[in-house]
Design an enzyme around this catalytic site. Structure first.
Site, PDB file in Angstrom:
ATOM      1  N   ASP A   1     -14.451  -3.609  -2.486  1.00 12.93           N
ATOM      2  CA  ASP A   1     -13.221  -3.298  -2.721  1.00 12.93           C
ATOM      3  C   ASP A   1     -13.097  -1.536  -2.933  1.00 12.93           C
ATOM      4  O   ASP A   1     -12.132  -0.990  -2.455  1.00 12.93           O
ATOM      5  CB  ASP A   1     -12.738  -3.729  -3.993  1.00 12.93           C
ATOM      6  CG  ASP A   1     -13.522  -3.604  -5.217  1.00 12.93           C
ATOM      7  OD1 ASP A   1     -14.727  -3.550  -5.242  1.00 12.93           O
ATOM      8  OD2 ASP A   1     -13.003  -3.512  -6.360  1.00 12.93           O
TER       9      ASP A   1
ATOM     10  N   ALA B   1     -14.893   0.572  -0.885  1.00 14.85           N
ATOM     11  CA  ALA B   1     -14.545   1.017   0.360  1.00 14.85           C
ATOM     12  C   ALA B   1     -13.335   0.597   1.127  1.00 14.85           C
ATOM     13  O   ALA B   1     -12.847   1.522   1.715  1.00 14.85           O
ATOM     14  CB  ALA B   1     -15.838   0.662   1.159  1.00 14.85           C
TER      15      ALA B   1
ATOM     16  N   ARG C   1     -39.749  -6.774   6.652  1.00 12.36           N
ATOM     17  CA  ARG C   1     -39.561  -5.360   7.110  1.00 12.36           C
ATOM     18  C   ARG C   1     -40.816  -4.579   6.324  1.00 12.36           C
ATOM     19  O   ARG C   1     -41.304  -3.715   6.840  1.00 12.36           O
ATOM     20  CB  ARG C   1     -38.277  -4.953   6.473  1.00 12.36           C
ATOM     21  CG  ARG C   1     -38.024  -3.495   7.084  1.00 12.36           C
ATOM     22  CD  ARG C   1     -36.564  -3.074   6.651  1.00 12.36           C
ATOM     23  NE  ARG C   1     -35.580  -4.080   7.596  1.00 12.36           N
ATOM     24  CZ  ARG C   1     -35.045  -3.639   8.876  1.00 12.36           C
ATOM     25  NH1 ARG C   1     -35.250  -2.576   9.319  1.00 12.36           N
ATOM     26  NH2 ARG C   1     -34.360  -4.497   9.491  1.00 12.36           N
TER      27      ARG C   1
ATOM     28  N   GLU D   1     -23.085   2.206  -8.250  1.00 10.53           N
ATOM     29  CA  GLU D   1     -22.958   3.225  -9.408  1.00 10.53           C
ATOM     30  C   GLU D   1     -23.008   2.821 -10.849  1.00 10.53           C
ATOM     31  O   GLU D   1     -23.583   3.352 -11.692  1.00 10.53           O
ATOM     32  CB  GLU D   1     -21.862   4.278  -8.956  1.00 10.53           C
ATOM     33  CG  GLU D   1     -22.015   5.220  -7.773  1.00 10.53           C
ATOM     34  CD  GLU D   1     -22.099   4.306  -6.514  1.00 10.53           C
ATOM     35  OE1 GLU D   1     -21.340   3.291  -6.248  1.00 10.53           O
ATOM     36  OE2 GLU D   1     -22.636   4.946  -5.634  1.00 10.53           O
TER      37      GLU D   1
END
Length: 580
Positions: free
Chosen positions: A445, A447, A262, A478
């Site tokens: 987990d 989400a 890509r 995060e």
């Protein structure tokens, strides 16, 4: 006053008959007094009510249903908090351009603006997120408002997307005058797709045949254009990249697919062709800092995918399938100027990288905590899933792993809004809309927790979906950003909760898997449940130490100019270059 049954000539009955005439088989809904007339008439017309646990999930399910069936998705939510709960789902459909009709109710007209139960002006809340938002106060206007809203949702007046109608409950109970029930309102005909202009077609063909390194990138608008796109790729010897909006459109074994290259192909192409795809943050906004001196050819049936961020040397405003077919017919008799060695080299490197990834996934080492790498989960799924499986990927870090590591002929994910939590609702809708196909949700987990209660919906609706939760006990992407950027972790740890126990509490097959050697057996048992028409959940413990490509790229810390750190650096350099 004693309530009476809703009559066959009522506005509610007209709504149900209209949806049936448009081929709607399922309505995703959560009950409430202000919509009960519609609810009962839908049932009377034989339309299946898929009753959910949260209105947000109802709209997610309608969204997935629309994408998978190519028709109209319908959600029914009650007034007040029913609508406000639904707004995240409406926003996601808005960004994804998903044709979803959201219906709701209002207090009776005599109580309007007097402090009635759930009395709020819904249309002012949803107008910026919809293609059409109206309150219908007179029963005789119901048929034509439904017809207009549906046309707007399907993109017959611009770009497709969600629409919204609500009705005071006394309007729903009132009769529609027979002369106003014109048969034309229920006519399921759709507007003909926009054909391309011959001059634009010829200009596109000439430009394509003159280019040496052509890269096609597809998106939402290309979903129905797979055969024509493959035929044009074959004629040109062009390179191809998919995106989450159209993953699976071109088979992985097609000689133009160079997904593993890509970054290289985006910088090397001399002509980039977008087919129904915005140049958004996932494509570096089309910036020369990433795409170099490449020209652009834009093909789309809506303005948002035709000229955002970069104008095309040629712009073809038309149905993408018709446009690609027309370009093939208008193609010069000469051989394209394509650099065949370029594509061959890219394809060879793509194969090498893909094989290396597949091998590394199977042997990915555990973390220092002894917990397995998430790629071990995906490697086991790759082996077990049939080629025509419907794959739904969801999450932050785990979505990044799954997007690369889990191939699919039909694929859904949160989309460019980053609306994590869609996984379980999307999967339930997919299992109902695609009977006979294996549907798997690969979710992190964090989400999963957004709509975890919808496993109750899966059980009650006998929706045979496999939900695989990669449980790393954290918002991992995060956590890494906090550690690396701020040197401190705050509020981003979760429990290693037993989601399998939760599933079993709802009478769903649930297993907790902690060792790689137990994955194959657990997946086989779960797939057996699906074949029996029952849903299943696997709660797989994985290490939070594994860093996805998104975590490494700087996506979490949100650079100023571009989504990825490397692109942000390139963008700064490009903007600061000396200009003669």
């Amino acid at each position: 006053m004693t309530p009476t049954p809703i009559g066959e000539q009522s506005a509610a009955a007209a709504i149900a008959r209209f949806l049936k005439s448009r081929g709607v088989q399922r309505v995703y809904a959560l009950c409430g007094g202000h919509i009960m007339p519609i609810w009962m008439r839908l049932d009377a017309e034989g339309i299946r009510l898929v009753d959910v646990r949260d209105e947000r999930a109802a709209v997610y399910m309608a969204h997935a249903d629309a994408l998978l069936t190519g028709g109209l998705g319908v959600a029914l939510v009650t007034a007040g908090p029913g609508v406000t709960n639904a707004m995240t789902g409406i926003a996601n459909a808005h960004v994804a351009k998903a044709p979803v009709l959201v219906l709701s109710g209002l207090p009776p007209t005599p109580q309007e603006n007097r402090g009635a139960l759930q009395d709020i002006v819904h249309t002012e809340l949803v107008r910026s997120l919809t293609r059409y938002a109206r309150t219908v106060r007179h029963p005789d206007l119901v048929p034509q408002e439904l017809a207009e809203a549906t046309a707007r949702a399907l993109g017959e007046a611009g770009e497709p997307g969600p629409v919204y109608l609500d009705f005071p409950v006394d309007t729903l109970r009132a009769d529609v005058a027979r002369p106003m029930q014109l048969p034309e309102w229920g006519d399921p005909r759709r507007a003909l797709p926009v054909p391309p202009h011959p001059a634009a077609v010829q200009a596109a063909a000439d430009r394509l045949w003159a280019a040496r390194r052509v890269l096609f990138i597809s998106g939402r608008g290309a979903r129905g254009a797979g055969p024509a796109l493959c035929a044009l790729l074959d004629r040109l010897g062009a390179a191809y990249l998919d995106t989450g909006e159209s993953k699976g459109l071109v088979p992985d074994d097609h000689p133009s697919v160079v997904a593993a290259m890509r970054g290289s192909v985006m910088g090397q192409a001399d002509l980039v062709v977008t087919v129904g795809r915005r140049l958004d943050f996932q494509l570096a906004f089309g910036s020369p800092a990433v795409f170099g001196n490449a020209g652009f050819l834009r093909i789309a049936d809506c303005a948002a995918e035709l000229r955002d961020n970069r104008r095309g040397e040629v712009e073809v405003f038309a149905d993408p399938g018709l446009a690609l077919q027309a370009i093939l017919k208008a193609a010069p008799a000469t051989t394209p100027a394509a650099d065949s060695g370029w594509l061959t080299g890219l394809r060879d490197q793509h194969h090498q990288r893909s094989a290396k990834l597949a091998q590394s996934m199977q042997t990915a080492p555990a973390g220092s905590d002894g917990r397995m790498h998430p790629n071990r989960v995906l490697a086991a799924l790759r082996e077990a899933l049939p080629a025509d499986a419907v794959v739904v990927a969801d999450g932050g870090d785990f979505l990044s792993f799954a997007r690369v590591g889990l191939p699919a002929s039909t694929y859904l994910d949160p989309g460019s809004l980053g609306c994590i939590g869609v996984g379980t609702p999307f999967g339930i809708a997919a299992s109902l809309a695609c009977p006979g196909r294996t549907v798997v949700v690969a979710t992190g987990d964090g989400a999963f927790g957004f709509n975890a209660m919808e496993i109750d919906t899966a059980v009650r609706q006998r929706a045979p979906v496999l939900i695989v939760v990669a449980n790393n006990g954290s918002w991992a992407i995060e956590v890494r950003d906090q550690q690396e950027t701020h040197g401190k972790v705050v509020g981003t740890h979760l429990q290693f909760a037993d989601h399998a126990a939760m599933a079993r509490a709802f009478n769903m097959h649930g297993e907790r898997v902690e060792r790689p050697e137990d994955l194959n057996g657990a997946i086989a048992r779960a797939l057996g449940e699906l074949r029996a028409g029952r849903p299943a959940l696997l709660d797989v413990i994985v290490t939070p130490e594994a860093a996805s490509s998104d975590a490494k790229s700087g996506l979490a810390w949100v650079p100023d100019l571009q989504a990825l750190a490397a692109w942000d650096t390139a963008e700064r350099q490009w903007r600061n270059r000396p200009v003669a």
